[in-house]
Scaffold this active site. Sequence first.
Site, PDB file in Angstrom:
ATOM      1  N   GLU A   1      -0.488   4.749  -0.663  1.00  0.00           N
ATOM      2  CA  GLU A   1      -1.304   5.936  -0.980  1.00  0.00           C
ATOM      3  C   GLU A   1      -0.475   7.202  -0.799  1.00  0.00           C
ATOM      4  O   GLU A   1       0.249   7.346   0.185  1.00  0.00           O
ATOM      5  CB  GLU A   1      -2.550   5.973  -0.096  1.00  0.00           C
ATOM      6  CG  GLU A   1      -3.616   5.032  -0.627  1.00  0.00           C
ATOM      7  CD  GLU A   1      -4.720   4.762   0.372  1.00  0.00           C
ATOM      8  OE1 GLU A   1      -4.485   4.886   1.579  1.00  0.00           O
ATOM      9  OE2 GLU A   1      -5.824   4.415  -0.075  1.00  0.00           O
TER      10      GLU A   1
ATOM     11  N   LYS B   1      -0.886   0.039 -25.226  1.00  0.00           N
ATOM     12  CA  LYS B   1      -1.215  -0.079 -26.652  1.00  0.00           C
ATOM     13  C   LYS B   1       0.097  -0.053 -27.452  1.00  0.00           C
ATOM     14  O   LYS B   1       0.896  -0.961 -27.312  1.00  0.00           O
ATOM     15  CB  LYS B   1      -2.196   1.031 -27.052  1.00  0.00           C
ATOM     16  CG  LYS B   1      -3.547   0.897 -26.323  1.00  0.00           C
ATOM     17  CD  LYS B   1      -4.576   1.881 -26.838  1.00  0.00           C
ATOM     18  CE  LYS B   1      -5.935   1.666 -26.216  1.00  0.00           C
ATOM     19  NZ  LYS B   1      -6.192   2.452 -25.012  1.00  0.00           N
TER      20      LYS B   1
ATOM     21  N   TYR C   1       0.852  -1.197   0.000  1.00  0.00           N
ATOM     22  CA  TYR C   1       0.000   0.000   0.000  1.00  0.00           C
ATOM     23  C   TYR C   1       0.881   1.238   0.000  1.00  0.00           C
ATOM     24  O   TYR C   1       1.812   1.327   0.786  1.00  0.00           O
ATOM     25  CB  TYR C   1      -0.913   0.026   1.239  1.00  0.00           C
ATOM     26  CG  TYR C   1      -2.344  -0.216   0.844  1.00  0.00           C
ATOM     27  CD1 TYR C   1      -2.985   0.629  -0.064  1.00  0.00           C
ATOM     28  CD2 TYR C   1      -3.053  -1.308   1.350  1.00  0.00           C
ATOM     29  CE1 TYR C   1      -4.279   0.392  -0.463  1.00  0.00           C
ATOM     30  CE2 TYR C   1      -4.353  -1.546   0.947  1.00  0.00           C
ATOM     31  CZ  TYR C   1      -4.965  -0.691   0.037  1.00  0.00           C
ATOM     32  OH  TYR C   1      -6.244  -0.928  -0.354  1.00  0.00           O
TER      33      TYR C   1
ATOM     34  N   THR D   1      -2.792   5.545 -22.303  1.00  0.00           N
ATOM     35  CA  THR D   1      -2.683   4.222 -21.704  1.00  0.00           C
ATOM     36  C   THR D   1      -1.226   3.797 -21.895  1.00  0.00           C
ATOM     37  O   THR D   1      -0.482   4.418 -22.653  1.00  0.00           O
ATOM     38  CB  THR D   1      -3.602   3.204 -22.409  1.00  0.00           C
ATOM     39  OG1 THR D   1      -3.381   3.298 -23.807  1.00  0.00           O
ATOM     40  CG2 THR D   1      -5.061   3.472 -22.098  1.00  0.00           C
TER      41      THR D   1
ATOM     42  N   ASP E   1      -5.242  13.216 -25.962  1.00  0.00           N
ATOM     43  CA  ASP E   1      -5.356  11.833 -25.491  1.00  0.00           C
ATOM     44  C   ASP E   1      -4.585  10.962 -26.479  1.00  0.00           C
ATOM     45  O   ASP E   1      -5.092  10.613 -27.544  1.00  0.00           O
ATOM     46  CB  ASP E   1      -6.830  11.415 -25.420  1.00  0.00           C
ATOM     47  CG  ASP E   1      -6.990   9.987 -24.927  1.00  0.00           C
ATOM     48  OD1 ASP E   1      -5.998   9.227 -24.982  1.00  0.00           O
ATOM     49  OD2 ASP E   1      -8.102   9.617 -24.506  1.00  0.00           O
TER      50      ASP E   1
HETATM   51  N1  DSN Z   1     -10.774   0.066 -25.790  1.00  0.00           N
HETATM   52  C1  DSN Z   1      -9.760   0.924 -26.311  1.00  0.00           C
HETATM   53  C2  DSN Z   1      -9.660   0.810 -27.795  1.00  0.00           C
HETATM   54  O1  DSN Z   1      -9.873  -0.288 -28.257  1.00  0.00           O
HETATM   55  O2  DSN Z   1      -9.372   1.757 -28.486  1.00  0.00           O
HETATM   56  C3  DSN Z   1      -9.977   2.260 -25.890  1.00  0.00           C
HETATM   57  O3  DSN Z   1     -10.414   2.282 -24.598  1.00  0.00           O
END
Ligand code: DSN
Length: 409
Positions: A53, A226, A51, A223, A197
């Site tokens: 925080e 990806k 933990y 994210t 984004d």
């Molecule tokens: N689910 C992702 C995508 O496939 O682009 C985005 O959140």
Amino acid sequence: MSYFFGEDKEVENIVHSEISRLEEGLELIASENVASKNVMLAQGSPLTNKYAEGYPSKRYYGGCEEVDKVENLAIARAKSIFNCSYANVQPHSGSQANQAVYSALLEPGDTILSLSLSDGGHLSHGHFVTQVGKIFKISNYSLNEKTELIDFDKVKKVAFEVKPKLIICGYSNYSRKIDFSSFRDIADQVGAYLLGDIAHISGIVAAAKHPSPFPYCHIATTTTHKTLRGPRGGMILSSDRDISEKIDKAVFPGMQGGPLMHVIAAKAVAFGEAAKPSFKEYINQVLKNAKCLSRCLSENGLRIVSGGTDNHLFSCDLRNWKLTGKEAEALLGDAGITVNKNTIPNDPQSPFVTSGVRIGTPAVTTRGMREAEMKHISDFIVKVLKEKADPKKIKNEVLELCQKFPLYT
Ligand code: DSN
């Protein structure tokens, strides 16, 4: 690759079946990739127990000396690869990263201007079914109907009409380069913050094969799993000191509790990998593969939205081949090829049916596939979707190809 769970055969069997599914099929979902063993080892490490925080040196728990080091390392590496002065590596996902930005910069009822979901935007950019859509006023811009590209005249017109407090650029299903500078011009004219984004393209940005959101965007979210090829998770970047302080408070204690320190360790590993020359080569090949695959499909009569791609993905309009996205996804699935149905601009079908599929090359490129294999993949898709071959027969050919590119050895 074998995982041993000891007593829990039920879970072990599922994991092994998933590994077989990945090994024996072609993963063309644009938002998926294959994290390295070192990323997975960090993610599976005992740091899951801690933990922590708060933030490094400002925690609400004792015993954080080691996890402080790993969070600081992840932050330093993120700042270095994205060339910015602030990174918050705690968001559990891209959607949560976006929500933290809204909560840091906006008041309930403020207006967000974003690309509509059906044109390639994202749910977390304010679709009415989300909490974001309920808390804020959402206005959308759409793509140019002829070119299917961002239409800055349209963006400007709607921005002047709705006077947003935040403009979002960066998408889930847009295959062209994003002109952050033109977005910033418009944001400045209406007094809005600009959020980039870059969830989909962050690996391409890290490899300097797509323009950076900085210095144009006030803030960027991404994210980490990806094109960046790290563990599943999110991150927020900025070079604006006032904004950074607000973001830290919005993530913790505003939205999240304990950070996932094992995931943060895995993010640090992935950022280290993304800084290597081999990652640049990988992204180069991702881009070449996407161009090659879209061109091969187009030569077979498939309409590619906007006519092609500059990044890792492209969107296919299946109406020429008299198929919906839902049907195509199922047929390709039977052949061992995984894609996701996706709306195309001005789609006459519902989001659950769609007229399109989105195709991406990050995962097959990680496997080592190149242009020659893209031609084979195009042939498989053409045989199944256009020539109506039996997907089960094509599945054997898919398997043969996959066996030449083992994922886990
Ligand atoms: N689910 C992702 C995508 O496939 O682009 C985005 O959140």
